[in-house]
Every structure is written in structure tokens, then in C-alpha cells.
Design a protein around this motif. Sequence first.
Motif, PDB file in Angstrom:
ATOM      1  N   GLN A  96      -0.698  -2.948   1.511  1.00 43.20           N
ATOM      2  CA  GLN A  96       0.175  -2.842   2.681  1.00 43.20           C
ATOM      3  C   GLN A  96      -0.619  -3.235   3.928  1.00 43.20           C
ATOM      4  OE1 GLN A  96       1.852   1.223   2.445  1.00 43.20           O
ATOM      5  NE2 GLN A  96       3.814   0.220   2.099  1.00 43.20           N
ATOM      6  N   ILE A  97       0.014  -4.062   4.766  1.00 46.69           N
ATOM      7  CA  ILE A  97      -0.632  -4.542   5.992  1.00 46.69           C
ATOM      8  C   ILE A  97       0.142  -3.991   7.190  1.00 46.69           C
ATOM      9  CG2 ILE A  97      -1.274  -6.596   7.316  1.00 46.69           C
ATOM     10  CD1 ILE A  97      -1.319  -8.093   4.578  1.00 46.69           C
ATOM     11  N   PHE A  98      -0.599  -3.451   8.152  1.00 46.20           N
ATOM     12  CA  PHE A  98       0.047  -2.879   9.345  1.00 46.20           C
ATOM     13  C   PHE A  98       0.298  -3.970  10.379  1.00 46.20           C
ATOM     14  CE2 PHE A  98      -0.050  -0.610  13.476  1.00 46.20           C
ATOM     15  CZ  PHE A  98       1.025   0.243  13.248  1.00 46.20           C
ATOM     16  N   ASN A  99       1.529  -4.056  10.830  1.00 44.04           N
ATOM     17  CA  ASN A  99       1.915  -5.030  11.842  1.00 44.04           C
ATOM     18  C   ASN A  99       1.922  -4.316  13.200  1.00 44.04           C
ATOM     19  OD1 ASN A  99       3.355  -6.745  13.622  1.00 44.04           O
ATOM     20  ND2 ASN A  99       4.456  -7.676  11.882  1.00 44.04           N
ATOM     21  N   TYR A 100       0.956  -4.667  14.059  1.00 41.84           N
ATOM     22  CA  TYR A 100       0.837  -3.997  15.361  1.00 41.84           C
ATOM     23  C   TYR A 100       2.028  -4.308  16.278  1.00 41.84           C
ATOM     24  CZ  TYR A 100      -3.919  -2.550  14.288  1.00 41.84           C
ATOM     25  OH  TYR A 100      -5.010  -1.951  13.718  1.00 41.84           O
ATOM     26  N   GLY A 101       2.632  -5.474  16.090  1.00 42.39           N
ATOM     27  CA  GLY A 101       3.765  -5.858  16.938  1.00 42.39           C
ATOM     28  C   GLY A 101       4.972  -4.970  16.725  1.00 42.39           C
ATOM     29  N   THR A 102       5.264  -4.684  15.442  1.00 41.04           N
ATOM     30  CA  THR A 102       6.450  -3.882  15.122  1.00 41.04           C
ATOM     31  C   THR A 102       6.107  -2.424  14.828  1.00 41.04           C
ATOM     32  OG1 THR A 102       6.263  -4.452  12.777  1.00 41.04           O
ATOM     33  CG2 THR A 102       7.622  -5.897  14.156  1.00 41.04           C
ATOM     34  N   GLY A 103       4.830  -2.163  14.626  1.00 39.24           N
ATOM     35  CA  GLY A 103       4.414  -0.789  14.312  1.00 39.24           C
ATOM     36  C   GLY A 103       4.825  -0.346  12.927  1.00 39.24           C
ATOM     37  N   THR A 104       5.028  -1.325  12.023  1.00 44.41           N
ATOM     38  CA  THR A 104       5.438  -0.996  10.644  1.00 44.41           C
ATOM     39  C   THR A 104       4.483  -1.642   9.644  1.00 44.41           C
ATOM     40  OG1 THR A 104       6.896  -2.925  10.585  1.00 44.41           O
ATOM     41  CG2 THR A 104       7.888  -0.806  11.242  1.00 44.41           C
ATOM     42  N   PHE A 105       4.552  -1.160   8.408  1.00 40.60           N
ATOM     43  CA  PHE A 105       3.758  -1.724   7.318  1.00 40.60           C
ATOM     44  C   PHE A 105       4.589  -2.760   6.557  1.00 40.60           C
ATOM     45  CE2 PHE A 105       1.349   2.192   7.939  1.00 40.60           C
ATOM     46  CZ  PHE A 105       0.038   1.766   7.772  1.00 40.60           C
ATOM     47  N   THR A 106       3.967  -3.844   6.201  1.00 36.32           N
ATOM     48  CA  THR A 106       4.608  -4.835   5.320  1.00 36.32           C
ATOM     49  C   THR A 106       3.783  -4.935   4.039  1.00 36.32           C
ATOM     50  OG1 THR A 106       3.388  -6.636   6.388  1.00 36.32           O
ATOM     51  CG2 THR A 106       5.626  -6.211   7.165  1.00 36.32           C
ATOM     52  N   GLN A 137       2.132  -6.855   0.988  1.00 37.49           N
ATOM     53  CA  GLN A 137       1.636  -8.165   0.560  1.00 37.49           C
ATOM     54  C   GLN A 137       1.368  -8.073  -0.939  1.00 37.49           C
ATOM     55  OE1 GLN A 137       0.813 -10.952   2.770  1.00 37.49           O
ATOM     56  NE2 GLN A 137       0.738 -12.027   0.810  1.00 37.49           N
ATOM     57  N   LEU A 138       2.198  -8.738  -1.743  1.00 37.85           N
ATOM     58  CA  LEU A 138       2.021  -8.687  -3.200  1.00 37.85           C
ATOM     59  C   LEU A 138       0.786  -9.486  -3.607  1.00 37.85           C
ATOM     60  CD1 LEU A 138       5.697  -9.130  -4.486  1.00 37.85           C
ATOM     61  CD2 LEU A 138       4.396  -7.007  -4.217  1.00 37.85           C
ATOM     62  N   GLY A 139       0.060  -8.961  -4.587  1.00 41.65           N
ATOM     63  CA  GLY A 139      -1.167  -9.614  -5.050  1.00 41.65           C
ATOM     64  C   GLY A 139      -0.889 -10.714  -6.060  1.00 41.65           C
ATOM     65  N   PRO A 140      -1.949 -11.437  -6.475  1.00 42.67           N
ATOM     66  CA  PRO A 140      -1.772 -12.581  -7.390  1.00 42.67           C
ATOM     67  C   PRO A 140      -1.325 -12.196  -8.794  1.00 42.67           C
ATOM     68  CG  PRO A 140      -4.104 -12.147  -6.963  1.00 42.67           C
ATOM     69  CD  PRO A 140      -3.328 -11.286  -6.026  1.00 42.67           C
ATOM     70  N   VAL A 141      -1.322 -10.899  -9.136  1.00 46.72           N
ATOM     71  CA  VAL A 141      -0.842 -10.497 -10.462  1.00 46.72           C
ATOM     72  C   VAL A 141       0.668 -10.714 -10.586  1.00 46.72           C
ATOM     73  CG1 VAL A 141      -0.346  -8.065  -9.959  1.00 46.72           C
ATOM     74  CG2 VAL A 141      -1.095  -8.709 -12.241  1.00 46.72           C
ATOM     75  N   HIS A 142       1.342 -10.885  -9.441  1.00 49.23           N
ATOM     76  CA  HIS A 142       2.793 -11.111  -9.463  1.00 49.23           C
ATOM     77  C   HIS A 142       3.076 -12.595  -9.709  1.00 49.23           C
ATOM     78  CE1 HIS A 142       4.256  -7.097  -8.209  1.00 49.23           C
ATOM     79  NE2 HIS A 142       3.042  -7.006  -7.726  1.00 49.23           N
ATOM     80  N   ALA A 143       2.859 -13.001 -10.950  1.00 48.06           N
ATOM     81  CA  ALA A 143       3.147 -14.370 -11.385  1.00 48.06           C
ATOM     82  C   ALA A 143       3.528 -14.308 -12.854  1.00 48.06           C
ATOM     83  CB  ALA A 143       1.934 -15.275 -11.177  1.00 48.06           C
ATOM     84  N   ASN A 144       4.127 -15.387 -13.368  1.00 48.18           N
ATOM     85  CA  ASN A 144       4.519 -15.395 -14.774  1.00 48.18           C
ATOM     86  C   ASN A 144       3.317 -15.452 -15.700  1.00 48.18           C
ATOM     87  OD1 ASN A 144       7.052 -17.327 -13.478  1.00 48.18           O
ATOM     88  ND2 ASN A 144       7.561 -15.480 -14.638  1.00 48.18           N
ATOM     89  N   LEU A 145       2.356 -16.287 -15.332  1.00 48.88           N
ATOM     90  CA  LEU A 145       1.112 -16.368 -16.110  1.00 48.88           C
ATOM     91  C   LEU A 145      -0.067 -16.129 -15.170  1.00 48.88           C
ATOM     92  CD1 LEU A 145       3.128 -18.330 -17.899  1.00 48.88           C
ATOM     93  CD2 LEU A 145       0.986 -18.822 -19.057  1.00 48.88           C
ATOM     94  N   SER A 195       2.350  -0.510  -8.393  1.00 51.30           N
ATOM     95  CA  SER A 195       2.752   0.488  -7.397  1.00 51.30           C
ATOM     96  C   SER A 195       1.915   0.287  -6.139  1.00 51.30           C
ATOM     97  CB  SER A 195       2.552   1.899  -7.956  1.00 51.30           C
ATOM     98  OG  SER A 195       2.939   2.863  -7.003  1.00 51.30           O
ATOM     99  N   ILE A 196       2.579  -0.030  -5.035  1.00 47.30           N
ATOM    100  CA  ILE A 196       1.902  -0.267  -3.749  1.00 47.30           C
ATOM    101  C   ILE A 196       2.530   0.647  -2.704  1.00 47.30           C
ATOM    102  CG2 ILE A 196       1.235  -2.004  -2.034  1.00 47.30           C
ATOM    103  CD1 ILE A 196       1.931  -4.130  -4.226  1.00 47.30           C
ATOM    104  N   GLY A 197       1.712   1.505  -2.133  1.00 44.43           N
ATOM    105  CA  GLY A 197       2.212   2.418  -1.101  1.00 44.43           C
ATOM    106  C   GLY A 197       3.323   3.321  -1.588  1.00 44.43           C
ATOM    107  N   GLY A 198       3.255   3.715  -2.847  1.00 41.90           N
ATOM    108  CA  GLY A 198       4.255   4.627  -3.402  1.00 41.90           C
ATOM    109  C   GLY A 198       5.529   3.954  -3.849  1.00 41.90           C
ATOM    110  N   GLU A 199       5.619   2.637  -3.677  1.00 42.83           N
ATOM    111  CA  GLU A 199       6.824   1.901  -4.093  1.00 42.83           C
ATOM    112  C   GLU A 199       6.500   1.045  -5.307  1.00 42.83           C
ATOM    113  OE1 GLU A 199      10.322  -0.870  -2.087  1.00 42.83           O
ATOM    114  OE2 GLU A 199       8.869   0.167  -0.809  1.00 42.83           O
ATOM    115  N   VAL A 200       7.407   1.006  -6.263  1.00 37.96           N
ATOM    116  CA  VAL A 200       7.190   0.274  -7.509  1.00 37.96           C
ATOM    117  C   VAL A 200       7.740  -1.141  -7.388  1.00 37.96           C
ATOM    118  CG1 VAL A 200       7.818   0.169  -9.956  1.00 37.96           C
ATOM    119  CG2 VAL A 200       7.165   2.355  -8.935  1.00 37.96           C
TER     120      VAL A 200
END
Length: 335
Positions: A97-107, A109-117, A144-149
Motif C-alpha cells: 500500500q502506498i500513501f498518497n499525500y495529495g488525497t491523504g489515502t492509501f492506494t 500497488q499489486l506486485g508482480p505475482v499478479h500474472a498468469n505465469l 492479502s495486502i493491507g487486510g484486503e484479499v
Amino acid sequence: MPAMAPTSETIEAHDTHRAAELLGRVTAIFGQRVVGQHALRTALVSTLLAGGHVLLESVPGLAKTTAAQTLASAVSGSFHRIQCTPDLMPNDIVGTQIFNYGTGTFTTQLGPVHANLVLLDEINRSSAKTQSAMLEAMQEKQTSIGGEVYPLPKPFMVLATQNPIEEEGTYVLPEAQMDRFLIKEVLTYPTPNEELDILERINSGSLEAPLSTAPVSLEDVVYLQRLVQQVYVDVAIKQYVVAIINTTRGGGPRPLPGFSQHVRVGASPRGAIALMRVAQAHALQQGRTYVVPDDVKALRHSVLRHRLVRTYDALANNVAPEALIDAVFAAVPAP
């Protein structure tokens, strides 16, 4: 019709023809980009069809990465390569999770494991913590990232590589984690003729040429995986698989004398499931809708070599796991 065949067809004829056409396209693409390595192609396609993961072991330069990229191209799948190093952290592969200072929220960022191969290059160079995070993703098919699946894409397959030389500073995969790989394929050097073919293709640029065969779609892969589950396995074949697995544990219908001197721990029930699943995948590749004993034998080394824990005596005397597997199959009568 052989006794192993079902009394009524479990797979329609048009499905068999479609499967043969799709698998033929995958084979053609593989042949265009990878010279030789027929056992590797069979192992990779069987693993993909069975919905498992594969561990590749060889010295550098034997087309492990090329084979992984080619398989991804053949099935129109997304492909990510992760170079494992001791400082690689679980978040580097799973996501963060990356903190966005402009909006004050976390976004997220999915890692490279999120691919078919996903190619995990030199998995034994990453720390135990990172290895366990990857193996969890393989088993659960989610992260599981930041408590979300976040579910991983379908199909999802991991190709992990390890180098049998230069083992200084590596984190050896424990047997329990090795067992989670459906297949462990050991690559060998190409023949002189194949190596000459590689040089010829490199010189002509044909290895880099656009694919001459249309790749199959991800929906086609899911369709083939469903067909593999429908491939008929007779009770006699299941009993044969159980007898083989029990023989690796020192039991079985014909126990091998002195086998415990070489094998400390035999294959688990997961090994029996793997042997059956791979046999189903092999049968479909051969154009059959039912499993015969030869399908069980075809990839026996790949399925079982990493599931037998050898004793210190066997390791000291250089007793190959393949020789032990062959002894088990020779002792168990085929149906």
C-alpha cells in the motif's frame, strides 16, 4: 476397448478434437522458440493443464526463462519475471500500500505475482520469509495486502528455478515446501545437433521472428484444465498409484528390501494426487480420454524426485532419486 477405458465416454469426441488442436498450437509455438527440450515442454504443459506449479533445476543457459516466456506467449497470458535475491522482501512480490499525500489515502500497488505465469528466478536465493510468502500465494491462489484479499488471475502458474551449482549464500527450500510443486524438472544439455540448430536459428534470427502459429486464449487453457479433470481414472489405476506411493514409504504390495536405508521419508498423499493429475494431463495430450499405466509412468521422475527424502547414506553414496523411483515402479505390478 482396453479395460482402463470407461463404459461410457466422459469426454465428447468434439472436445477431444478441440483439445488436440489447441495442444498442437501450443506445441508448434514451443517448437518455434525452444530447440529440443521435449521433456521440458511436456512437463510445463502437463503442469499447466493440471493447474499446478513447476520447479526447474539446471545450470545456467538451458532456456528456462525462454521456455517460461514461450509458454506465456502460447497461451496469451501475462508474464512476470522475479529475480530472487537475499534482500527481496515479501512486499516486493505480493504488493504493498502506498500513501498518497495529495488525497491523504492509501492506494494498493499489486506486485508482480499478479500474472498468469510468474517466473521465480533462483528461488533459493531469496530469504525463507519471501519464499513462504510466494508459496502461500501458490497454495491459496490469492494475496492479502493491507487486510484486503486480492485473487490471483486464472489460470495461475509459478515456474521457479534453482541452480544446483553455486549454492553459497542460498536458502535451500525445505522438503515440505518442495512438496507444493507439482513437478520438479531437471534440464540436461542439448545434443550437439540441437546445439547446432540453436546457433543456426540465432544466426538467422528465426528465434526472434513473430509467432507463425496463433496462440490459444486463456479461456482455452481453463477449458483444457476442465477437460483434464474429466479424464477417466479407473479404480485399478488409482490402486496402482496408491501402491506406488506406499512402496516409497517402505510398504506397498511388494515392499522393497533395504529401501529404508536409502529413503528416510516417502511421498505423501499429495504425491499420489500429483501422480494422478499429471497422468490425466498426459493422457489428454496423447489424445485419450482415460488414463493407462503408461501415463502414470511417463512423468514419474518429475513428479516424485523431490518428494523422496534420501538418507545420509544415500546422499553420501550418490544414489540418484530417479534410480529409487525406477526400483519402486519395477516392484509394483502394473494393472
